[in-house]
Design a protein around this motif. Structure first.
Motif, PDB file in Angstrom:
ATOM      1  N   THR A 210      17.710 -14.925 -26.226  1.00 63.73           N
ATOM      2  CA  THR A 210      17.362 -14.908 -27.657  1.00 63.73           C
ATOM      3  C   THR A 210      18.216 -15.927 -28.421  1.00 63.73           C
ATOM      4  O   THR A 210      17.953 -16.208 -29.585  1.00 63.73           O
ATOM      5  N   MET A 211      19.260 -16.408 -27.769  1.00 62.47           N
ATOM      6  CA  MET A 211      20.315 -17.265 -28.325  1.00 62.47           C
ATOM      7  C   MET A 211      21.207 -16.523 -29.324  1.00 62.47           C
ATOM      8  O   MET A 211      22.013 -17.149 -30.027  1.00 62.47           O
ATOM      9  N   MET A 212      21.099 -15.204 -29.405  1.00 66.42           N
ATOM     10  CA  MET A 212      22.066 -14.451 -30.211  1.00 66.42           C
ATOM     11  C   MET A 212      23.474 -14.694 -29.689  1.00 66.42           C
ATOM     12  O   MET A 212      24.437 -14.701 -30.445  1.00 66.42           O
ATOM     13  N   GLU A 217      28.909 -16.430 -30.702  1.00 66.47           N
ATOM     14  CA  GLU A 217      29.995 -17.372 -30.393  1.00 66.47           C
ATOM     15  C   GLU A 217      30.392 -18.200 -31.616  1.00 66.47           C
ATOM     16  O   GLU A 217      31.548 -18.611 -31.753  1.00 66.47           O
ATOM     17  N   LEU A 218      29.438 -18.425 -32.496  1.00 65.18           N
ATOM     18  CA  LEU A 218      29.749 -19.093 -33.766  1.00 65.18           C
ATOM     19  C   LEU A 218      30.763 -18.241 -34.551  1.00 65.18           C
ATOM     20  O   LEU A 218      31.781 -18.747 -35.041  1.00 65.18           O
ATOM     21  N   ILE A 219      30.460 -16.941 -34.624  1.00 69.30           N
ATOM     22  CA  ILE A 219      31.344 -16.027 -35.363  1.00 69.30           C
ATOM     23  C   ILE A 219      32.705 -15.918 -34.661  1.00 69.30           C
ATOM     24  O   ILE A 219      33.761 -15.954 -35.301  1.00 69.30           O
ATOM     25  N   GLU A 220      32.646 -15.851 -33.330  1.00 70.58           N
ATOM     26  CA  GLU A 220      33.880 -15.780 -32.536  1.00 70.58           C
ATOM     27  C   GLU A 220      34.740 -17.030 -32.780  1.00 70.58           C
ATOM     28  O   GLU A 220      35.962 -16.942 -32.928  1.00 70.58           O
ATOM     29  N   THR A 221      34.088 -18.195 -32.848  1.00 68.56           N
ATOM     30  CA  THR A 221      34.810 -19.450 -33.067  1.00 68.56           C
ATOM     31  C   THR A 221      35.496 -19.445 -34.427  1.00 68.56           C
ATOM     32  O   THR A 221      36.652 -19.844 -34.565  1.00 68.56           O
ATOM     33  N   LYS A 222      34.762 -18.993 -35.420  1.00 72.81           N
ATOM     34  CA  LYS A 222      35.329 -18.946 -36.782  1.00 72.81           C
ATOM     35  C   LYS A 222      36.648 -18.170 -36.791  1.00 72.81           C
ATOM     36  O   LYS A 222      37.649 -18.621 -37.337  1.00 72.81           O
ATOM     37  N   PHE A 301      14.677 -19.875 -32.665  1.00 72.59           N
ATOM     38  CA  PHE A 301      15.701 -18.922 -32.242  1.00 72.59           C
ATOM     39  C   PHE A 301      16.334 -18.273 -33.476  1.00 72.59           C
ATOM     40  O   PHE A 301      17.424 -18.651 -33.913  1.00 72.59           O
ATOM     41  N   LYS A 302      15.610 -17.289 -34.015  1.00 67.40           N
ATOM     42  CA  LYS A 302      15.991 -16.695 -35.293  1.00 67.40           C
ATOM     43  C   LYS A 302      17.329 -15.960 -35.230  1.00 67.40           C
ATOM     44  O   LYS A 302      17.985 -15.775 -36.248  1.00 67.40           O
ATOM     45  N   ASN A 322      25.667  -6.958 -34.974  1.00 66.90           N
ATOM     46  CA  ASN A 322      26.166  -6.727 -33.627  1.00 66.90           C
ATOM     47  C   ASN A 322      25.647  -5.424 -33.022  1.00 66.90           C
ATOM     48  O   ASN A 322      25.147  -5.403 -31.901  1.00 66.90           O
ATOM     49  N   VAL A 323      25.747  -4.348 -33.781  1.00 69.36           N
ATOM     50  CA  VAL A 323      25.345  -3.038 -33.260  1.00 69.36           C
ATOM     51  C   VAL A 323      23.827  -3.009 -33.070  1.00 69.36           C
ATOM     52  O   VAL A 323      23.324  -2.547 -32.040  1.00 69.36           O
ATOM     53  N   ALA A 324      23.090  -3.512 -34.055  1.00 65.81           N
ATOM     54  CA  ALA A 324      21.624  -3.533 -33.952  1.00 65.81           C
ATOM     55  C   ALA A 324      21.210  -4.343 -32.725  1.00 65.81           C
ATOM     56  O   ALA A 324      20.346  -3.925 -31.951  1.00 65.81           O
TER      57      ALA A 324
END
Ligand code: MG
Length: 381
Positions: A210-212, A217-222, A301-302, A322-324
């Motif tokens: 899904t590319m989630m 990983e974007l959030i992790e990088t931040k 890739f929404k 994340n949970v959803a």
């Protein structure tokens, strides 16, 4: 001798970590192993590595395991896992629990002042605003296991992070890079699990499809590199050889390259500041004479777009994201929902929740429960 505890030793990352340790028994010692439900494999690992403690999350397996153990002390349930996260004998704990249940152990490890090799990216996605400051306060190192973040970390060794101009996060594009989005509803479980480059666990394989995964990983990088998301660019790199890049203020770009083999980032997170030999890795440049890069398609890739939105809106949005996602991926794996419904349901859940600006741990746990109930109602199972 580095003393190691592993949370999630029967999963994909846990098993590879044990292989690495088996090849380096003069450098590492296993103190404890934990597993969710796979009692048989935990027992097998326990016989081989002789840890002092093991823990099984599934309490039904307690009697079965206790009959078979001699020297090893058995813990069970979430309480057992959290108790082991406070075991002062270990130098480093690898958290390779899958999904949002990994957060509580991460916080416990950091509260115990123990360094952490973090494979559970969900800890950072939902609670980066708590995990990162707490680790700083407790002087705890977080060593990333994710290949992209390992790449960024390796590129930054010897550099001043203030001189970063931009981070280029690479993505393989997953198995559906070339598939038209009109076909997404037909995607089967086995097609989605079939990642072109990486061999990984089921949950992360679906997140890659899904590319989630890249959104996370974007959030992790931040959070890990203390950088604004506007300075992070996602680029599709189908060969998965360049694991990410950093552009510095003088225009110089550093990248870390290797075969797509998770043993490399897992081992570096365990062995840092040392590098140890890994056998049977033979990168051949002739196999990769053309490395290509292409922009990521956020319309198709929404999930990546949802992750961008969640981190920009901040507060409780990343928790719900994340949970959803965790729950919907599980529903897809159980063939209860279609592939293309994952982002649709996540978006609906994010838009329906009661926003909290700076959620505390207690509030994160409440939002988690709300999301679980909301999804149950929405999907009607
Ligand atoms: Mg990754």
């Amino acid at each position: 001798m580095k003393k190691i505890g592993i949370l999630g030793s029967t999963g994909s990352v846990g098993k590879q970590a044990l292989q690495i340790i088996e090849n380096n028994l003069d450098k590492f010692q296993i103190i404890f192993l934990t597993a969710n439900t796979n009692a048989d494999l935990l027992l097998e690992q326990s016989k081989k590595f002789k840890p002092k403690f093991i823990c099984i999350n599934d309490k039904n397996k307690k009697d079965y395991l206790s009959k078979s153990l001699n020297q090893t002390k058995l813990f069970f349930g979430k309480e057992g896992i959290l108790e082991l996260c406070n075991n002062q004998e270990v130098d480093l704990i690898l958290n390779s629990i899958v999904g949002y249940h990994g957060l509580e152990p991460t916080l416990q490890i950091i509260n115990s002042g123990i360094d952490i090799a973090l494979s559970n990216k969900e800890s950072i996605v939902q609670a980066g605003h708590i995990v990162i400051p707490l680790a700083k306060k407790n002087d705890v190192n977080i060593f990333p296991v994710d290949s992209e973040h390992s790449a960024l970390w390796q590129c930054l060794i010897g550099e001043d992070s203030k001189t970063i101009k931009k981070i280029i996060l690479t993505a393989s594009g997953g198995p559906f890079r070339k598939l038209n989005e009109n076909e997404f509803h037909k995607i089967t479980k086995s097609e989605a699990l079939n990642h072109p480059n990486w061999s990984m666990g089921e949950k992360i394989s679906i997140d890659s499809a899904t590319m989630m995964n890249k959104g996370f990983e974007l959030i992790e990088t931040k959070w890990l590199f203390d950088i604004n998301v506007d300075k992070i660019e996602i680029v599709v790199h189908p060969q998965s050889i360049v694991h990410s890049m950093i552009e510095f203020i003088d225009g110089s770009i550093k990248a870390q390259l290797s075969d797509p083999d998770m043993r490399i980032p897992i081992q570096f997170a365990l062995s840092y500041p040392h590098r140890y030999e890994i056998k049977n890795i033979n990168f051949n440049v002739n196999n990769f004479l053309k490395l290509s890069f292409e922009p990521v398609n956020l319309k198709k890739f929404k999930c990546i777009k949802l992750a961008y939105d969640a981190i920009k809106l901040g507060g409780s949005y990343p928790v719900v994201l994340n949970v959803a996602n965790d729950l919907l991926v599980e529903l897809f794996l159980n063939e209860k929902i279609l592939f293309n419904m994952i982002p649709k349901y996540i978006e609906k859940t994010m838009n329906s929740h009661h926003v909290i600006k700076n959620p505390t741990i207690q509030e994160i746990s409440e939002i988690t429960k709300w999301t679980e109930n909301y999804i149950k109602e929405m999907v009607k199972i």
